[in-house]
Design an enzyme around this catalytic site. Structure first.
Site, PDB file in Angstrom:
ATOM      1  N   HIS A  87      38.177  60.096  38.559  1.00 46.97           N
ATOM      2  CA  HIS A  87      36.989  59.490  39.169  1.00 46.97           C
ATOM      3  C   HIS A  87      36.387  58.473  38.227  1.00 46.97           C
ATOM      4  CE1 HIS A  87      35.721  63.175  37.056  1.00 46.97           C
ATOM      5  NE2 HIS A  87      34.581  62.562  36.787  1.00 46.97           N
TER       6      HIS A  87
ATOM      7  N   HIS B 291      32.766  56.612  37.427  1.00 48.28           N
ATOM      8  CA  HIS B 291      31.329  56.584  37.626  1.00 48.28           C
ATOM      9  C   HIS B 291      30.876  55.125  37.694  1.00 48.28           C
ATOM     10  CE1 HIS B 291      30.578  60.853  36.126  1.00 48.28           C
ATOM     11  NE2 HIS B 291      31.765  60.620  35.595  1.00 48.28           N
TER      12      HIS B 291
END
Ligand code: 5GP
Ligand code: ZN
Length: 112
Positions: free
Chosen positions: A98, A100
């Site tokens: 992932h 951010h």
């Protein structure tokens, strides 16, 4: 496989989705560290940056094509930061790749 972000990508766990297409999804972090804090993930399970390879790097390129669109939609015209924590020393807590997106206020300049 029991993976939180796979479950979010599959819609089994609700999230505040800000972008979705066939390959990736972006949603608001449940514990925002900045006024805008969005996580962008591939729907396919990749454990971390360590799992990026020739077979899946197109997904990462796609994520980075979409990040500026998300930032613009969020009004981050004054800048933003993109972060991916990889492994324990970086503090990765969810083992699904992932990125951010952080913004909405001046961010501290420290990188570590
Ligand atoms: P990491 O620490 O692995 O770099 O980032 C994981 C992020 O996922 C954290 O910022 C954390 O707040 C966020 N997070 C953990 N569980 C959930 C959840 O159930 N929903 C959402 N939207 N974010 C989550
Ligand atoms: Zn996963």
């Amino acid at each position: 496989m029991d993976c939180l972000f796979c479950s979010i990508a599959a819609g089994e766990i609700p999230s505040a989705i800000v972008y979705e297409d066939a390959e990736i999804i972006a949603f608001r972090d449940i514990q925002p560290a900045a006024p805008t804090h969005i996580l962008v993930i591939p729907k396919a399970h990749i454990p971390s940056v360590d799992g990026v390879c020739a077979e899946n790097s197109r997904l990462v390129a796609h994520i980075f094509e979409v990040i500026p669109q998300i930032a613009a939609a969020e009004g981050l015209s004054n800048g933003y930061r993109v972060v991916s924590n990889c492994g324990p020393d970086a503090g990765q807590t969810v083992p699904h790749l992932h990125f951010h997106i952080l913004g909405g206020r001046p961010l501290r300049s420290e990188m570590c």
